[in-house]
Design a protein around this motif. Sequence first.
Motif, PDB file in Angstrom:
ATOM      1  N   LEU A  61       0.830  -1.207   0.000  1.00 22.69           N
ATOM      2  CA  LEU A  61       0.000   0.000   0.000  1.00 22.69           C
ATOM      3  C   LEU A  61       0.864   1.255   0.000  1.00 22.69           C
ATOM      4  O   LEU A  61       0.577   2.219  -0.722  1.00 22.69           O
ATOM      5  N   ASP A  62       1.923   1.259   0.809  1.00 16.74           N
ATOM      6  CA  ASP A  62       2.825   2.412   0.850  1.00 16.74           C
ATOM      7  C   ASP A  62       3.456   2.657  -0.520  1.00 16.74           C
ATOM      8  O   ASP A  62       3.580   3.807  -0.969  1.00 16.74           O
ATOM      9  N   THR A  63       3.860   1.572  -1.188  1.00 15.74           N
ATOM     10  CA  THR A  63       4.500   1.706  -2.502  1.00 15.74           C
ATOM     11  C   THR A  63       3.511   2.230  -3.526  1.00 15.74           C
ATOM     12  O   THR A  63       3.843   3.124  -4.327  1.00 15.74           O
ATOM     13  N   ALA A  64       2.306   1.703  -3.509  1.00 20.59           N
ATOM     14  CA  ALA A  64       1.286   2.173  -4.449  1.00 20.59           C
ATOM     15  C   ALA A  64       0.975   3.642  -4.213  1.00 20.59           C
ATOM     16  O   ALA A  64       0.792   4.407  -5.167  1.00 20.59           O
ATOM     17  N   ARG A  65       0.933   4.052  -2.943  1.00 24.32           N
ATOM     18  CA  ARG A  65       0.660   5.455  -2.638  1.00 24.32           C
ATOM     19  C   ARG A  65       1.819   6.339  -3.087  1.00 24.32           C
ATOM     20  O   ARG A  65       1.604   7.425  -3.641  1.00 24.32           O
ATOM     21  N   SER A  66       3.060   5.895  -2.860  1.00 25.60           N
ATOM     22  CA  SER A  66       4.223   6.712  -3.227  1.00 25.60           C
ATOM     23  C   SER A  66       4.317   6.909  -4.736  1.00 25.60           C
ATOM     24  O   SER A  66       4.880   7.902  -5.198  1.00 25.60           O
ATOM     25  N   ARG A  67       3.752   5.971  -5.515  1.00 27.66           N
ATOM     26  CA  ARG A  67       3.754   6.102  -6.972  1.00 27.66           C
ATOM     27  C   ARG A  67       2.491   6.799  -7.486  1.00 27.66           C
ATOM     28  O   ARG A  67       2.288   6.901  -8.693  1.00 27.66           O
ATOM     29  N   SER A  68       1.623   7.233  -6.572  1.00 28.66           N
ATOM     30  CA  SER A  68       0.345   7.887  -6.917  1.00 28.66           C
ATOM     31  C   SER A  68      -0.586   6.952  -7.677  1.00 28.66           C
ATOM     32  O   SER A  68      -1.421   7.393  -8.463  1.00 28.66           O
ATOM     33  N   TRP A  69      -0.462   5.652  -7.421  1.00 24.51           N
ATOM     34  CA  TRP A  69      -1.354   4.673  -8.044  1.00 24.51           C
ATOM     35  C   TRP A  69      -2.615   4.457  -7.220  1.00 24.51           C
ATOM     36  O   TRP A  69      -3.607   3.948  -7.721  1.00 24.51           O
ATOM     37  N   ILE A  70      -2.553   4.825  -5.939  1.00 21.95           N
ATOM     38  CA  ILE A  70      -3.763   4.925  -5.121  1.00 21.95           C
ATOM     39  C   ILE A  70      -3.685   6.245  -4.365  1.00 21.95           C
ATOM     40  O   ILE A  70      -2.597   6.789  -4.158  1.00 21.95           O
ATOM     41  N   GLN A  71      -4.841   6.770  -3.969  1.00 15.96           N
ATOM     42  CA  GLN A  71      -4.872   8.048  -3.282  1.00 15.96           C
ATOM     43  C   GLN A  71      -4.705   7.860  -1.781  1.00 15.96           C
ATOM     44  O   GLN A  71      -4.861   6.759  -1.239  1.00 15.96           O
TER      45      GLN A  71
END
Length: 280
Positions: free
Chosen positions: A216-226
């Motif tokens: 989740l942290d990685t997805a957020r850091s890539r702006s793939w989730i808000q």
Amino acid sequence: MALLDPMTIQRIARLVVDMDGPFERPGYQLAELLKRAAWPVSVEYDGTARVSWLTETITESASDEAAVSRFLGRICDPLEYDDGMASADLLRQGLNQILAAEQLSITYVGGRPMVGALGQDGRSTTFSPPEDLEARVRRLVSSDEITRQLMQRVNETRICADNGAYVFALIGIGSFTEGLLLDVLTKRDPSLAQGFPNPNGGRPVLAAKASLALLLDTARSRSWIQVDAHDFMKIVREYRNFVHLRQQRERGIDPDHDTVMMCWGPVLAVLNDLESSRLD
């Protein structure tokens, strides 16, 4: 979410256009709203009557339930309005009046608008795996085999929930989300298959050992989730840890069917964000 009735679509278009109202949108703003909702086809306003144009545009892609769901959510997303939730919730209330005839409702999950089924009380919103989940997963992941495995998790989760095994249903929801994120992230950035950035520094974390929190942290850091979807997934992560009986005892929670339905809300928010940020 079933296919919306043509009259429902027309009423939604009237609400969004809001002719002579406080939220009136000119044609170009209608097109921009659709784009921000990751509408599946490119749209440009052609200068015709706005309600008719928007009605026809929605109708042409009405069979794409995920797209319609994202658009409905975007109408009452606080990000759309200068005063945030104050205006967004007014639009949500008006939209819910229209959607009630379809037995649908929108509520905020961790600050994000989510479409769900209208509860039996006529007020609440309930969540469950959408009927088109398999097609949506297939568009995101790397192979049919991954789709099959993920949907097997979902089906087993349904069986658990329907038969009162609520703790195992929660574990299944967390497992599905972890598997989905791992495949989507490594598909979008193949270098992650060799290791995820270690939040504590040091050696990268092997993909096989990447936790749901790290994914989740990685997805957020890539702006793939808000950020809202990221933060509200905390409840799913915590409940998934009920695989350890000690964790459940410490929280003092006895999950029920409503607990399972509540946890699908954040997962669907993550799914919507992954779709909106698709790279392909």
